[in-house]
Design a protein around this motif. Structure first.
Motif, PDB file in Angstrom:
ATOM      1  N   ASN A  23       0.810  -1.202   0.000  1.00  0.00           N
ATOM      2  CA  ASN A  23       0.000   0.000   0.000  1.00  0.00           C
ATOM      3  C   ASN A  23       0.854   1.266   0.000  1.00  0.00           C
ATOM      4  N   TYR A  24       0.626   2.132  -1.012  1.00  0.00           N
ATOM      5  CA  TYR A  24       1.306   3.423  -1.120  1.00  0.00           C
ATOM      6  C   TYR A  24       0.369   4.564  -0.741  1.00  0.00           C
ATOM      7  N   LYS A  25       0.976   5.638  -0.222  1.00  0.00           N
ATOM      8  CA  LYS A  25       0.225   6.872  -0.017  1.00  0.00           C
ATOM      9  C   LYS A  25      -0.042   7.534  -1.371  1.00  0.00           C
ATOM     10  N   MET A  26      -1.204   8.134  -1.516  1.00  0.00           N
ATOM     11  CA  MET A  26      -1.522   8.860  -2.741  1.00  0.00           C
ATOM     12  C   MET A  26      -0.798  10.210  -2.713  1.00  0.00           C
ATOM     13  N   VAL A  27      -0.190  10.593  -3.824  1.00  0.00           N
ATOM     14  CA  VAL A  27       0.571  11.834  -3.917  1.00  0.00           C
ATOM     15  C   VAL A  27      -0.334  12.968  -4.402  1.00  0.00           C
ATOM     16  N   SER A  33       1.007  -1.164  -5.043  1.00  0.00           N
ATOM     17  CA  SER A  33       2.103  -1.264  -6.003  1.00  0.00           C
ATOM     18  C   SER A  33       1.766  -2.246  -7.115  1.00  0.00           C
ATOM     19  N   GLY A  34       1.916  -1.795  -8.363  1.00  0.00           N
ATOM     20  CA  GLY A  34       1.692  -2.702  -9.480  1.00  0.00           C
ATOM     21  C   GLY A  34       2.807  -3.708  -9.635  1.00  0.00           C
ATOM     22  N   GLY A  35       4.028  -3.368  -9.192  1.00  0.00           N
ATOM     23  CA  GLY A  35       5.172  -4.257  -9.356  1.00  0.00           C
ATOM     24  C   GLY A  35       5.087  -5.533  -8.549  1.00  0.00           C
ATOM     25  N   SER A  36       4.769  -5.414  -7.261  1.00  0.00           N
ATOM     26  CA  SER A  36       4.645  -6.612  -6.421  1.00  0.00           C
ATOM     27  C   SER A  36       3.276  -7.249  -6.539  1.00  0.00           C
ATOM     28  N   GLY A  37       2.402  -6.633  -7.324  1.00  0.00           N
ATOM     29  CA  GLY A  37       1.104  -7.235  -7.609  1.00  0.00           C
ATOM     30  C   GLY A  37       0.028  -6.846  -6.617  1.00  0.00           C
ATOM     31  N   TYR A  38      -1.215  -6.944  -7.052  1.00  0.00           N
ATOM     32  CA  TYR A  38      -2.339  -6.729  -6.152  1.00  0.00           C
ATOM     33  C   TYR A  38      -3.430  -7.731  -6.500  1.00  0.00           C
ATOM     34  N   LYS A  59       9.320   6.991   1.528  1.00  0.00           N
ATOM     35  CA  LYS A  59       8.527   8.209   1.467  1.00  0.00           C
ATOM     36  C   LYS A  59       7.068   7.926   1.151  1.00  0.00           C
ATOM     37  N   TYR A  60       6.828   6.950   0.275  1.00  0.00           N
ATOM     38  CA  TYR A  60       5.479   6.750  -0.236  1.00  0.00           C
ATOM     39  C   TYR A  60       4.724   5.569   0.373  1.00  0.00           C
ATOM     40  N   ALA A  61       5.397   4.743   1.169  1.00  0.00           N
ATOM     41  CA  ALA A  61       4.708   3.615   1.799  1.00  0.00           C
ATOM     42  C   ALA A  61       3.591   4.118   2.702  1.00  0.00           C
ATOM     43  N   TYR A  62       2.412   3.546   2.565  1.00  0.00           N
ATOM     44  CA  TYR A  62       1.259   3.953   3.374  1.00  0.00           C
ATOM     45  C   TYR A  62       1.486   3.606   4.838  1.00  0.00           C
ATOM     46  N   TYR A  63       2.046   2.422   5.062  1.00  0.00           N
ATOM     47  CA  TYR A  63       2.416   2.007   6.410  1.00  0.00           C
ATOM     48  C   TYR A  63       3.932   2.094   6.548  1.00  0.00           C
ATOM     49  N   ASN A  64       4.389   2.472   7.719  1.00  0.00           N
ATOM     50  CA  ASN A  64       5.796   2.710   7.978  1.00  0.00           C
ATOM     51  C   ASN A  64       6.656   1.533   7.520  1.00  0.00           C
ATOM     52  N   ALA A  65       7.543   1.791   6.565  1.00  0.00           N
ATOM     53  CA  ALA A  65       8.397   0.728   6.016  1.00  0.00           C
ATOM     54  C   ALA A  65       9.856   1.088   6.231  1.00  0.00           C
ATOM     55  N   LYS A 116     -11.701 -16.972  10.539  1.00  0.00           N
ATOM     56  CA  LYS A 116     -12.400 -16.191   9.522  1.00  0.00           C
ATOM     57  C   LYS A 116     -12.771 -14.805  10.078  1.00  0.00           C
ATOM     58  N   ILE A 117     -12.791 -13.806   9.186  1.00  0.00           N
ATOM     59  CA  ILE A 117     -13.119 -12.432   9.562  1.00  0.00           C
ATOM     60  C   ILE A 117     -14.454 -12.041   8.936  1.00  0.00           C
ATOM     61  N   ARG A 118     -15.382 -11.607   9.760  1.00  0.00           N
ATOM     62  CA  ARG A 118     -16.653 -11.106   9.240  1.00  0.00           C
ATOM     63  C   ARG A 118     -16.462  -9.676   8.736  1.00  0.00           C
ATOM     64  N   GLU A 119     -17.189  -9.319   7.686  1.00  0.00           N
ATOM     65  CA  GLU A 119     -17.007  -8.000   7.097  1.00  0.00           C
ATOM     66  C   GLU A 119     -17.310  -6.890   8.097  1.00  0.00           C
ATOM     67  N   GLU A 120     -18.288  -7.103   8.966  1.00  0.00           N
ATOM     68  CA  GLU A 120     -18.632  -6.072   9.949  1.00  0.00           C
ATOM     69  C   GLU A 120     -17.556  -5.919  11.024  1.00  0.00           C
ATOM     70  N   ASP A 121     -16.658  -6.899  11.141  1.00  0.00           N
ATOM     71  CA  ASP A 121     -15.577  -6.821  12.131  1.00  0.00           C
ATOM     72  C   ASP A 121     -14.262  -6.355  11.507  1.00  0.00           C
ATOM     73  N   LEU A 122     -14.254  -6.105  10.201  1.00  0.00           N
ATOM     74  CA  LEU A 122     -13.022  -5.735   9.508  1.00  0.00           C
ATOM     75  C   LEU A 122     -12.576  -4.331   9.910  1.00  0.00           C
ATOM     76  N   VAL A 123     -11.328  -4.212  10.333  1.00  0.00           N
ATOM     77  CA  VAL A 123     -10.741  -2.923  10.703  1.00  0.00           C
ATOM     78  C   VAL A 123      -9.471  -2.732   9.878  1.00  0.00           C
ATOM     79  N   ILE A 124      -9.394  -1.626   9.139  1.00  0.00           N
ATOM     80  CA  ILE A 124      -8.214  -1.322   8.334  1.00  0.00           C
ATOM     81  C   ILE A 124      -7.533  -0.100   8.935  1.00  0.00           C
ATOM     82  N   PRO A 125      -6.307  -0.244   9.439  1.00  0.00           N
ATOM     83  CA  PRO A 125      -5.621   0.893  10.073  1.00  0.00           C
ATOM     84  C   PRO A 125      -5.352   2.022   9.086  1.00  0.00           C
ATOM     85  N   GLU A 126      -5.302   3.253   9.611  1.00  0.00           N
ATOM     86  CA  GLU A 126      -4.932   4.388   8.793  1.00  0.00           C
ATOM     87  C   GLU A 126      -3.415   4.436   8.658  1.00  0.00           C
ATOM     88  N   SER A 127      -2.930   5.300   7.757  1.00  0.00           N
ATOM     89  CA  SER A 127      -1.505   5.422   7.516  1.00  0.00           C
ATOM     90  C   SER A 127      -0.773   5.847   8.782  1.00  0.00           C
TER      91      SER A 127
END
Length: 355
Positions: A189-193, A204-209, A286-292, A339-350
């Motif tokens: 995941n990259y930050k949007m510029v 990233s398109g290089g490592s695939g999605y 610089k552009y990684a969404y999560y600290n890399a 298994k993860i239920r959709e209502e329990d899904l949590v995606i951290p912010e950058s």
């Protein structure tokens, strides 16, 4: 006296007990055979220990529930992945064929998106020209074709380049908790510029999605919406994919492991593992969404994908991950995550403040 006997010993006040010699020989042979079997079993377990990568997770399904299947076999059956590789005719023999002979053979289905057919490759011929400037157009055409013709062949759909290496077992393990009916996709995941909405990002398109079946449907049916997706074929493919999916409401999942270590990586392993290899102004940091960061414990021990892998390195990865063994490796219990239920899904912010 009938037959030969061997005296085993005496007990005070009682006559000595004697066992027929032929029975004693049979007993010794039986005990010796048992020792040989136990030693052989121990030896095999030591040699094969750790061959299947699994998580150490207490909230998981144990191997007792797998029956006669291995975890890898269960995942191959239950987490069906269609791989499509973006390539061109000039790379059919120098890149694409080596992808097919290495990690590509572990996909449930694999197709090479290109502009010319090839008898050695399962190709899908696109109408867009082989130019870097129209990668976004080729990506739209490829995903649309898959949705219209192949959506029943898999549950998840991964786009990769012809210099990408993907560990399918680890990808299936990562995806196992999620339903393909969730509108979600994963990658590095990259930050949007520039000017963008809150939490907007791209993979990233290089490592695939990899897109879920539902994400694929939403994308294919919504990409003609001029207010949400770029209609022209130019511009960066992965950036436009991220914008389009964000506007269509597809979630950008967190592909990191439980220790927040990356599983997708847009560079080769040494770029992730060698501390001080590059400065803090390196584009990845610089552009990684999560600290890399580059360090020995920042990369997941069960990685999913690397980028910039040449054809010789493809076979090196194959050897060290599917043939190489070392004695004394500890056995790892085979487990699957909860298994993860959709209502329990949590995606951290950058959490990466570097700009």
């Amino acid at each position: 006296m009938d037959g030969e006997h061997i005296t085993l010993g005496f007990e005070r006040g009682r006559p000595a007990r004697r066992m027929p010699s032929h029975r004693l020989v049979l007993l010794i042979l039986l005990m010796g055979s048992l020792l040989v079997v136990l030693f052989a079993y121990w030896d095999v377990m030591m040699l094969t220990a750790g061959a299947v990568p699994m998580a150490r997770n207490t909230n998981s399904i144990g191997s007792a529930e797998l029956g006669n299947e291995t975890v890898a076999e269960k995942l191959h059956r239950e987490v069906r992945i269609l791989c499509w590789v973006l390539t061109t005719p000039k790379y059919h023999k120098t890149r694409a064929i080596h992808v097919l002979r290495t990690w590509g053979k572990r996909c449930n289905k694999i197709y090479f998106m290109t502009s010319e057919p090839d008898d050695e490759l399962p190709t899908v011929v696109l109408t867009k020209p082989d130019r870097y400037e129209v990668l976004w157009g080729k990506t739209k055409e490829a995903f649309t074709h898959i949705h219209e013709q192949m959506s029943d062949e898999a549950d998840w759909f991964i786009k990769a380049d012809d210099d990408t290496y993907v560990f399918l077992e680890n990808l299936r393990y990562m995806l196992y908790p999620y339903s393909p009916n969730m509108s979600i996709y994963f990658g590095f995941n990259y930050k949007m510029v520039g000017t963008h909405q809150k939490n907007e990002s791209y993979m990233s398109g290089g490592s695939g999605y990899v897109l879920s079946r539902e994400a694929l449907r939403i994308f294919a049916e919504g990409l003609n919406d001029t207010a949400k997706c770029r209609q022209e074929d130019d511009h960066a493919e992965d950036v436009e994919m991220g914008k389009c999916l964000f506007n269509l409401g597809v979630k950008a999942g967190d592909s990191r492991d439980e220790q927040l270590r990356n599983r997708f990586y847009p560079v080769v392993p040494y770029g992730a593992l060698l501390s001080g290899n590059v400065g803090m102004d390196f584009w990845l940091y610089k552009y990684a969404y999560y600290n890399a960061r580059a360090c020995m414990d920042c990369l997941s021990e069960y990685p999913v994908a690397f980028h910039y892998v040449n054809n010789e390195q493809l076979y090196v990865y194959e050897y060290f991950n599917y043939q190489f063994q070392h004695s004394g490796r500890l056995q790892v219990e085979e487990q699957l995550p909860k298994k993860i239920r959709e209502e329990d899904l949590v995606i951290p912010e950058s959490d990466n403040p570097v700009t």
